[in-house]
Scaffold this active site. Structure first.
Site, PDB file in Angstrom:
ATOM      1  N   CYS A  81      45.501  65.774  41.505  1.00  0.00           N
ATOM      2  CA  CYS A  81      45.656  64.611  42.393  1.00  0.00           C
ATOM      3  C   CYS A  81      44.822  64.688  43.672  1.00  0.00           C
ATOM      4  CB  CYS A  81      47.140  64.441  42.744  1.00  0.00           C
ATOM      5  SG  CYS A  81      48.021  65.998  42.993  1.00  0.00           S
ATOM      6  N   HIS A 117      49.227  61.533  49.239  1.00  0.00           N
ATOM      7  CA  HIS A 117      48.585  62.737  49.786  1.00  0.00           C
ATOM      8  C   HIS A 117      47.572  62.291  50.845  1.00  0.00           C
ATOM      9  CE1 HIS A 117      50.455  64.980  46.676  1.00  0.00           C
ATOM     10  NE2 HIS A 117      49.411  65.369  45.966  1.00  0.00           N
TER      11      HIS A 117
HETATM   12  P1  NAP Z   1      58.614  65.995  36.248  1.00  0.00           P
HETATM   13  O1  NAP Z   1      59.057  64.838  37.055  1.00  0.00           O
HETATM   14  O2  NAP Z   1      59.315  67.289  36.410  1.00  0.00           O
HETATM   15  O3  NAP Z   1      58.643  65.564  34.686  1.00  0.00           O
HETATM   16  C1  NAP Z   1      58.382  66.438  33.659  1.00  0.00           C
HETATM   17  C2  NAP Z   1      58.359  65.685  32.323  1.00  0.00           C
HETATM   18  O4  NAP Z   1      58.022  66.597  31.268  1.00  0.00           O
HETATM   19  C3  NAP Z   1      59.701  65.087  31.951  1.00  0.00           C
HETATM   20  O5  NAP Z   1      59.503  63.914  31.216  1.00  0.00           O
HETATM   21  C4  NAP Z   1      60.304  66.177  31.076  1.00  0.00           C
HETATM   22  O6  NAP Z   1      61.272  65.698  30.171  1.00  0.00           O
HETATM   23  C5  NAP Z   1      59.064  66.592  30.309  1.00  0.00           C
HETATM   24  N1  NAP Z   1      59.230  67.923  29.717  1.00  0.00           N
HETATM   25  C6  NAP Z   1      59.539  69.065  30.333  1.00  0.00           C
HETATM   26  N2  NAP Z   1      59.656  70.076  29.454  1.00  0.00           N
HETATM   27  C7  NAP Z   1      59.405  69.542  28.234  1.00  0.00           C
HETATM   28  C8  NAP Z   1      59.395  70.043  26.912  1.00  0.00           C
HETATM   29  N3  NAP Z   1      59.630  71.324  26.655  1.00  0.00           N
HETATM   30  N4  NAP Z   1      59.095  69.204  25.887  1.00  0.00           N
HETATM   31  C9  NAP Z   1      58.854  67.906  26.140  1.00  0.00           C
HETATM   32  N5  NAP Z   1      58.860  67.358  27.371  1.00  0.00           N
HETATM   33  C10 NAP Z   1      59.129  68.162  28.400  1.00  0.00           C
HETATM   34  O7  NAP Z   1      57.095  66.320  36.503  1.00  0.00           O
HETATM   35  P2  NAP Z   1      55.854  65.350  36.824  1.00  0.00           P
HETATM   36  O8  NAP Z   1      55.667  65.243  38.275  1.00  0.00           O
HETATM   37  O9  NAP Z   1      55.992  64.097  36.034  1.00  0.00           O
HETATM   38  O10 NAP Z   1      54.647  66.230  36.317  1.00  0.00           O
HETATM   39  C11 NAP Z   1      54.505  66.641  34.991  1.00  0.00           C
HETATM   40  C12 NAP Z   1      53.168  67.349  34.808  1.00  0.00           C
HETATM   41  O11 NAP Z   1      52.120  66.474  35.165  1.00  0.00           O
HETATM   42  C13 NAP Z   1      53.010  68.591  35.689  1.00  0.00           C
HETATM   43  O12 NAP Z   1      53.035  69.726  34.901  1.00  0.00           O
HETATM   44  C14 NAP Z   1      51.646  68.510  36.298  1.00  0.00           C
HETATM   45  O13 NAP Z   1      50.810  69.466  35.689  1.00  0.00           O
HETATM   46  C15 NAP Z   1      51.156  67.149  35.918  1.00  0.00           C
HETATM   47  N6  NAP Z   1      50.852  66.446  37.151  1.00  0.00           N
HETATM   48  C16 NAP Z   1      49.575  66.199  37.405  1.00  0.00           C
HETATM   49  C17 NAP Z   1      49.223  65.586  38.555  1.00  0.00           C
HETATM   50  C18 NAP Z   1      47.811  65.418  38.869  1.00  0.00           C
HETATM   51  O14 NAP Z   1      47.394  65.943  39.835  1.00  0.00           O
HETATM   52  N7  NAP Z   1      47.048  64.679  38.106  1.00  0.00           N
HETATM   53  C19 NAP Z   1      50.176  65.187  39.475  1.00  0.00           C
HETATM   54  C20 NAP Z   1      51.500  65.448  39.203  1.00  0.00           C
HETATM   55  C21 NAP Z   1      51.820  66.096  38.021  1.00  0.00           C
HETATM   56  P3  NAP Z   1      62.857  65.790  30.539  1.00  0.00           P
HETATM   57  O15 NAP Z   1      63.134  64.669  31.469  1.00  0.00           O
HETATM   58  O16 NAP Z   1      63.471  65.587  29.185  1.00  0.00           O
HETATM   59  O17 NAP Z   1      63.100  67.130  31.107  1.00  0.00           O
HETATM   60  N1  12T Z   2      51.537  72.140  41.575  1.00  0.00           N
HETATM   61  O1  12T Z   2      48.218  68.738  38.305  1.00  0.00           O
HETATM   62  O2  12T Z   2      52.918  70.652  43.229  1.00  0.00           O
HETATM   63  O3  12T Z   2      47.706  70.783  38.691  1.00  0.00           O
HETATM   64  O4  12T Z   2      51.869  68.911  44.015  1.00  0.00           O
HETATM   65  C1  12T Z   2      49.559  68.691  40.678  1.00  0.00           C
HETATM   66  C2  12T Z   2      50.443  68.696  41.734  1.00  0.00           C
HETATM   67  C3  12T Z   2      50.014  70.961  40.221  1.00  0.00           C
HETATM   68  C4  12T Z   2      48.378  69.784  38.903  1.00  0.00           C
HETATM   69  C5  12T Z   2      52.026  69.813  43.174  1.00  0.00           C
HETATM   70  C6  12T Z   2      50.891  70.988  41.296  1.00  0.00           C
HETATM   71  C7  12T Z   2      49.351  69.819  39.968  1.00  0.00           C
HETATM   72  C8  12T Z   2      51.102  69.846  42.037  1.00  0.00           C
END
Ligand code: NAP
Ligand code: 12T
Length: 338
Positions: free
Chosen positions: A131, A244
């Site tokens: 991000c 951010h």
């Molecule tokens: P979050 O709110 O904690 O959501 C996690 C999601 O993954 C939920 O839907 C969860 O399902 C699912 N999940 C977790 N464990 C799983 C499993 N074993 N099998 C299937 N689904 C599973 O997190 P988030 O903020 O959405 O972020 C998720 C990921 O996106 C992070 O790992 C990060 O790497 C990435 N991300 C990237 C950016 C970026 O910079 N582009 C920004 C933010 C996040 P449940 O609800 O069923 O637990």
């Molecule tokens: N730890 O996509 O915590 O690699 O704000 C994005 C956001 C990892 C990522 C955070 C993180 C990622 C966070």
């Protein structure tokens, strides 16, 4: 118009939930939407174009007949399931850090390097950058094209939503506890985040830098397709829910005045210049939240080097920083590269 079967993996999370909203808002040509999460979410439904869609458990056989998979289920889950989805013929757009630096996987910000999407054919996976990196390169690419960037020094002020749904709840409940003079609970961050600032995002490396800082260093060079750009970063968590902010110092190879930068940025896609300090006008996280643009302001000369600028860059980390960028990649993919 051709329609596609789309799966969102991690649909119940902060990013996945926004992906479903962005697909709906932008009228992405979805034939059938499949929502995938962990077994904990089976039984939940989410609304899409007025219909309730059931959440299913992410499994190895979840991707039969799926054309596009938007992934944000966490790094280890993507590492396992993105190749499985790709093997069944689906193009995966992955939001985690699992594949970003792999040579045969494109890392894409459509405003900057859309052409790299063509490389999806190599592994069936396209990575969505971090991000903090996305909003920085959106703002810096037009300036780099005009005057070549030598070096970037960036400090970030990152919202808790970047960590996921649990961190949003942690900030809310700490603020409430403090307001009610109760003990705070710390589960997500190692220290209190309410009314505090933590110079720590993701885990620490032996060098003293965090992984988040090194994502900004390495991903910037890959997306800008220029290894010569020097980048150094300090990434910081602040008690903000969405958006951010970044303080960015840039040294150029040739002349780049604040007025030149403002003119270039005003014409650039996905950017709004908000830069009228006399009227207290500069980009704010609370204004960027829920919006699609990257906001740039406080553009001023750094006269400690020959050609230097300082600026302040703000975007919604869940939209341009994650869900929106992923859907924009999907839009370009179906239009030009599928
Ligand atoms: P979050 O709110 O904690 O959501 C996690 C999601 O993954 C939920 O839907 C969860 O399902 C699912 N999940 C977790 N464990 C799983 C499993 N074993 N099998 C299937 N689904 C599973 O997190 P988030 O903020 O959405 O972020 C998720 C990921 O996106 C992070 O790992 C990060 O790497 C990435 N991300 C990237 C950016 C970026 O910079 N582009 C920004 C933010 C996040 P449940 O609800 O069923 O637990
Ligand atoms: N730890 O996509 O915590 O690699 O704000 C994005 C956001 C990892 C990522 C955070 C993180 C990622 C966070």
């Amino acid at each position: 118009m051709k329609q596609y079967n789309v799966a969102v993996a991690g649909a119940t999370g902060a990013v996945g939930n926004e992906m479903v909203k962005v697909l709906e808002e932008r009228n992405f040509p979805v034939k059938n939407l499949t929502l995938l999460a962990s077994s904990r979410s089976v039984g939940k439904t989410m609304s899409f174009h007025g219909e309730d869609v059931k959440v299913q458990e992410l499994k190895e056989d979840s991707f039969k007949d799926i054309d596009i998979g938007l992934f944000s289920p966490g790094g280890s889950v993507s590492l396992k399931f993105a190749p499985i989805a790709a093997a069944s013929g689906c193009v995966v757009i992955d939001n985690t850090s699992a594949f970003r630096m792999e040579k045969d996987i494109p890392l894409v910000v459509p405003e900057v390097n859309e052409h790299a999407i063509a490389e999806h054919t190599k592994r069936g996976i396209i990575s969505n950058p971090n991000c903090s990196t996305i909003q920085m390169v959106v703002a810096l690419k037009p300036l780099h094209d005009a005057a070549k960037i030598k070096r970037i020094v960036v400090s970030t002020y990152q919202a808790v939503s970047g960590t996921g749904q649990k961190a949003i709840t942690e900030l809310e409940s700490q603020v409430l506890a403090i307001y009610n003079m109760k003990e705070i609970e710390k589960k997500v961050y190692p220290h209190q985040i309410a009314f505090n600032v933590l110079p720590h995002i993701d885990s620490f490396l032996d060098t003293g830098y965090t992984k988040e800082e090194m994502k900004m260093v390495n991903e910037t060079k890959k997306i800008m397709e220029d290894k010569s750009i020097k980048v150094t970063a300090t990434t910081v968590r602040v008690p903000v829910f969405y958006g951010h902010s970044e303080s960015v110092n840039i040294e150029f190879k040739s002349e780049m005045t604040p007025e030149m930068a403002r003119q270039l940025l005003k014409k650039a896609p996905g950017i709004k210049v908000v830069d009228d300090p006399g009227k207290n006008m500069y980009p704010l996280a609370i204004d960027a939240a829920g919006k699609d643009d990257t906001y740039v302001g406080r553009i001023r000369v750094d006269d400690t080097v020959k050609y230097g600028l300082n600026m302040w860059i703000v975007a919604d980390n869940i939209r341009k920083g994650a869900a929106l960028n992923a859907v924009q990649i999907a839009e370009a993919l179906v239009k030009k590269y599928l």
